[in-house]
Design a protein around this motif. Sequence first.
Motif, PDB file in Angstrom:
ATOM      1  N   SER A 130     105.900  49.201  57.271  1.00 48.49           N
ATOM      2  CA  SER A 130     106.769  49.636  58.363  1.00 48.49           C
ATOM      3  C   SER A 130     106.845  51.158  58.386  1.00 48.49           C
ATOM      4  CB  SER A 130     108.168  49.057  58.200  1.00 48.49           C
ATOM      5  OG  SER A 130     108.793  49.581  57.057  1.00 48.49           O
ATOM      6  N   TYR A 131     107.312  51.662  59.517  1.00 45.85           N
ATOM      7  CA  TYR A 131     107.585  53.086  59.667  1.00 45.85           C
ATOM      8  C   TYR A 131     108.907  53.205  60.398  1.00 45.85           C
ATOM      9  CZ  TYR A 131     107.591  57.879  61.187  1.00 45.85           C
ATOM     10  OH  TYR A 131     107.975  59.172  61.412  1.00 45.85           O
ATOM     11  N   ASP A 132     109.832  53.931  59.813  1.00 42.98           N
ATOM     12  CA  ASP A 132     111.157  54.121  60.410  1.00 42.98           C
ATOM     13  C   ASP A 132     111.808  52.784  60.740  1.00 42.98           C
ATOM     14  OD1 ASP A 132     113.284  55.701  61.219  1.00 42.98           O
ATOM     15  OD2 ASP A 132     112.519  55.934  63.257  1.00 42.98           O
ATOM     16  N   GLY A 133     111.586  51.800  59.860  1.00 45.48           N
ATOM     17  CA  GLY A 133     112.188  50.485  60.034  1.00 45.48           C
ATOM     18  C   GLY A 133     111.468  49.575  61.013  1.00 45.48           C
ATOM     19  N   LYS A 134     110.406  50.077  61.623  1.00 48.48           N
ATOM     20  CA  LYS A 134     109.656  49.270  62.583  1.00 48.48           C
ATOM     21  C   LYS A 134     108.397  48.742  61.897  1.00 48.48           C
ATOM     22  CE  LYS A 134     111.353  52.028  66.415  1.00 48.48           C
ATOM     23  NZ  LYS A 134     112.103  53.016  65.672  1.00 48.48           N
ATOM     24  N   PRO A 135     108.111  47.436  62.066  1.00 48.10           N
ATOM     25  CA  PRO A 135     106.954  46.855  61.388  1.00 48.10           C
ATOM     26  C   PRO A 135     105.630  47.441  61.864  1.00 48.10           C
ATOM     27  CG  PRO A 135     108.011  45.234  62.819  1.00 48.10           C
ATOM     28  CD  PRO A 135     108.831  46.483  62.876  1.00 48.10           C
ATOM     29  N   MET A 136     104.673  47.529  60.928  1.00 47.34           N
ATOM     30  CA  MET A 136     103.326  47.991  61.243  1.00 47.34           C
ATOM     31  C   MET A 136     102.351  46.851  60.966  1.00 47.34           C
ATOM     32  SD  MET A 136     103.238  51.799  59.513  1.00 47.34           S
ATOM     33  CE  MET A 136     101.482  51.787  59.435  1.00 47.34           C
ATOM     34  N   ASN A 137     101.331  46.729  61.812  1.00 47.71           N
ATOM     35  CA  ASN A 137     100.297  45.731  61.556  1.00 47.71           C
ATOM     36  C   ASN A 137      98.980  46.450  61.258  1.00 47.71           C
ATOM     37  OD1 ASN A 137      99.141  46.489  64.056  1.00 47.71           O
ATOM     38  ND2 ASN A 137     100.324  44.932  65.139  1.00 47.71           N
ATOM     39  N   ASP A 138      97.924  45.689  61.017  1.00 53.20           N
ATOM     40  CA  ASP A 138      96.621  46.276  60.677  1.00 53.20           C
ATOM     41  C   ASP A 138      96.125  47.213  61.774  1.00 53.20           C
ATOM     42  OD1 ASP A 138      96.540  44.957  58.265  1.00 53.20           O
ATOM     43  OD2 ASP A 138      95.319  43.295  59.016  1.00 53.20           O
ATOM     44  N   HIS A 139      96.337  46.830  63.022  1.00 49.42           N
ATOM     45  CA  HIS A 139      95.898  47.671  64.143  1.00 49.42           C
ATOM     46  C   HIS A 139      96.610  49.028  64.114  1.00 49.42           C
ATOM     47  CE1 HIS A 139      94.431  48.708  68.132  1.00 49.42           C
ATOM     48  NE2 HIS A 139      95.673  48.964  68.492  1.00 49.42           N
ATOM     49  N   ASP A 140      97.907  49.006  63.879  1.00 47.17           N
ATOM     50  CA  ASP A 140      98.683  50.255  63.797  1.00 47.17           C
ATOM     51  C   ASP A 140      98.144  51.156  62.687  1.00 47.17           C
ATOM     52  OD1 ASP A 140     100.437  49.274  65.769  1.00 47.17           O
ATOM     53  OD2 ASP A 140     101.790  48.423  64.265  1.00 47.17           O
ATOM     54  N   ARG A 141      97.882  50.560  61.529  1.00 45.81           N
ATOM     55  CA  ARG A 141      97.371  51.342  60.397  1.00 45.81           C
ATOM     56  C   ARG A 141      96.011  51.960  60.710  1.00 45.81           C
ATOM     57  NH1 ARG A 141     100.510  47.484  57.820  1.00 45.81           N
ATOM     58  NH2 ARG A 141      98.930  45.866  57.810  1.00 45.81           N
ATOM     59  N   GLU A 142      95.144  51.221  61.391  1.00 46.17           N
ATOM     60  CA  GLU A 142      93.822  51.754  61.746  1.00 46.17           C
ATOM     61  C   GLU A 142      93.936  52.911  62.737  1.00 46.17           C
ATOM     62  OE1 GLU A 142      90.847  51.258  60.351  1.00 46.17           O
ATOM     63  OE2 GLU A 142      92.008  50.032  58.949  1.00 46.17           O
ATOM     64  N   ILE A 143      94.858  52.817  63.695  1.00 48.94           N
ATOM     65  CA  ILE A 143      95.070  53.908  64.652  1.00 48.94           C
ATOM     66  C   ILE A 143      95.526  55.168  63.914  1.00 48.94           C
ATOM     67  CG2 ILE A 143      96.582  54.722  66.518  1.00 48.94           C
ATOM     68  CD1 ILE A 143      96.472  51.856  67.635  1.00 48.94           C
ATOM     69  N   ILE A 144      96.441  55.004  62.992  1.00 44.87           N
ATOM     70  CA  ILE A 144      96.950  56.153  62.225  1.00 44.87           C
ATOM     71  C   ILE A 144      95.836  56.764  61.387  1.00 44.87           C
ATOM     72  CG2 ILE A 144      98.547  56.845  60.395  1.00 44.87           C
ATOM     73  CD1 ILE A 144     100.448  54.626  61.536  1.00 44.87           C
ATOM     74  N   LYS A 145      95.044  55.918  60.723  1.00 50.93           N
ATOM     75  CA  LYS A 145      93.930  56.417  59.906  1.00 50.93           C
ATOM     76  C   LYS A 145      92.928  57.189  60.768  1.00 50.93           C
ATOM     77  CE  LYS A 145      93.954  52.741  56.478  1.00 50.93           C
ATOM     78  NZ  LYS A 145      93.148  51.629  55.941  1.00 50.93           N
ATOM     79  N   THR A 146      92.606  56.653  61.937  1.00 57.49           N
ATOM     80  CA  THR A 146      91.653  57.316  62.839  1.00 57.49           C
ATOM     81  C   THR A 146      92.189  58.682  63.262  1.00 57.49           C
ATOM     82  OG1 THR A 146      90.843  55.192  63.638  1.00 57.49           O
ATOM     83  CG2 THR A 146      90.408  57.110  65.035  1.00 57.49           C
ATOM     84  N   TYR A 147      93.463  58.735  63.608  1.00 54.89           N
ATOM     85  CA  TYR A 147      94.080  59.999  63.992  1.00 54.89           C
ATOM     86  C   TYR A 147      94.011  61.009  62.842  1.00 54.89           C
ATOM     87  CZ  TYR A 147      97.538  63.544  64.919  1.00 54.89           C
ATOM     88  OH  TYR A 147      98.162  64.744  65.062  1.00 54.89           O
ATOM     89  N   LEU A 148      94.386  60.564  61.653  1.00 52.25           N
ATOM     90  CA  LEU A 148      94.402  61.469  60.498  1.00 52.25           C
ATOM     91  C   LEU A 148      92.999  61.955  60.135  1.00 52.25           C
ATOM     92  CD1 LEU A 148      97.073  59.734  58.266  1.00 52.25           C
ATOM     93  CD2 LEU A 148      97.292  61.899  59.493  1.00 52.25           C
ATOM     94  N   LYS A 149      92.006  61.081  60.220  1.00 56.74           N
ATOM     95  CA  LYS A 149      90.635  61.500  59.932  1.00 56.74           C
ATOM     96  C   LYS A 149      90.213  62.607  60.896  1.00 56.74           C
ATOM     97  CE  LYS A 149      89.095  57.190  57.888  1.00 56.74           C
ATOM     98  NZ  LYS A 149      88.329  55.959  58.072  1.00 56.74           N
ATOM     99  N   GLY A 150      90.504  62.427  62.185  1.00 57.76           N
ATOM    100  CA  GLY A 150      90.184  63.452  63.178  1.00 57.76           C
ATOM    101  C   GLY A 150      90.930  64.744  62.920  1.00 57.76           C
ATOM    102  N   TYR A 151      92.183  64.631  62.559  1.00 52.89           N
ATOM    103  CA  TYR A 151      93.000  65.800  62.288  1.00 52.89           C
ATOM    104  C   TYR A 151      92.427  66.596  61.120  1.00 52.89           C
ATOM    105  CZ  TYR A 151      96.905  68.659  60.717  1.00 52.89           C
ATOM    106  OH  TYR A 151      97.690  69.698  60.306  1.00 52.89           O
ATOM    107  N   PHE A 152      92.135  65.918  60.017  1.00 55.40           N
ATOM    108  CA  PHE A 152      91.645  66.614  58.833  1.00 55.40           C
ATOM    109  C   PHE A 152      90.220  67.119  58.994  1.00 55.40           C
ATOM    110  CE2 PHE A 152      95.299  64.454  56.835  1.00 55.40           C
ATOM    111  CZ  PHE A 152      95.906  65.574  56.276  1.00 55.40           C
ATOM    112  N   GLN A 153      89.410  66.447  59.790  1.00 50.05           N
ATOM    113  CA  GLN A 153      88.061  66.974  60.075  1.00 50.05           C
ATOM    114  C   GLN A 153      88.150  68.262  60.864  1.00 50.05           C
ATOM    115  OE1 GLN A 153      86.039  63.699  61.962  1.00 50.05           O
ATOM    116  NE2 GLN A 153      85.491  62.751  60.010  1.00 50.05           N
ATOM    117  N   GLY A 154      89.133  68.364  61.730  1.00 46.04           N
ATOM    118  CA  GLY A 154      89.332  69.572  62.520  1.00 46.04           C
ATOM    119  C   GLY A 154      89.808  70.760  61.682  1.00 46.04           C
ATOM    120  N   LYS A 155      90.344  70.501  60.507  1.00 46.77           N
ATOM    121  CA  LYS A 155      90.824  71.567  59.617  1.00 46.77           C
ATOM    122  C   LYS A 155      89.712  72.171  58.780  1.00 46.77           C
ATOM    123  CE  LYS A 155      94.784  71.421  57.674  1.00 46.77           C
ATOM    124  NZ  LYS A 155      95.939  71.137  56.834  1.00 46.77           N
ATOM    125  N   GLU A 156      88.548  71.516  58.747  1.00 50.37           N
ATOM    126  CA  GLU A 156      87.456  71.993  57.891  1.00 50.37           C
ATOM    127  C   GLU A 156      86.805  73.240  58.451  1.00 50.37           C
ATOM    128  OE1 GLU A 156      84.983  68.524  57.535  1.00 50.37           O
ATOM    129  OE2 GLU A 156      86.295  67.674  56.037  1.00 50.37           O
TER     130      GLU A 156
END
Length: 114
Positions: free
Chosen positions: A88-114
């Motif tokens: 969950s995040y902030d008391g709201k449940p997360m599913n596999d799809h939510d986790r994959e979206i977050i991972k994709t966002y973070l990968k893009g974010y950190f690649q942009g920092k290189e």
Amino acid sequence: MSVFSERLTSARKAMGWTRKRAVAEFQLPYQTYSNYEQGKREPDINTMKQLANKLNTTTDYLTGVTDNPNLPSVSNTDLEAMLDTAHSYDGKPMNDHDREIIKTYLKGYFQGKE
């Protein structure tokens, strides 16, 4: 008073909240929350998790399993591994799809920092 009621009251006060503010934060009826603090009633597990999350503590602390009110610290843990176990995040449940979206966002974010 029970361990739970004492710790709930203590955690609320540590946040600087009145009972009225706590009721608004938890979105609970005033009497229900008041019964928790007075030891007349205890919440179900989902409500217990919500209380702990909003009070920045753990259910183990609120129920007396541990005397440490602080959330466990995370060190040298890969964010991806943490997301794999997030429910969950902030008391709201997360599913596999939510986790994959977050991972994709973070990968893009950190690649942009290189």
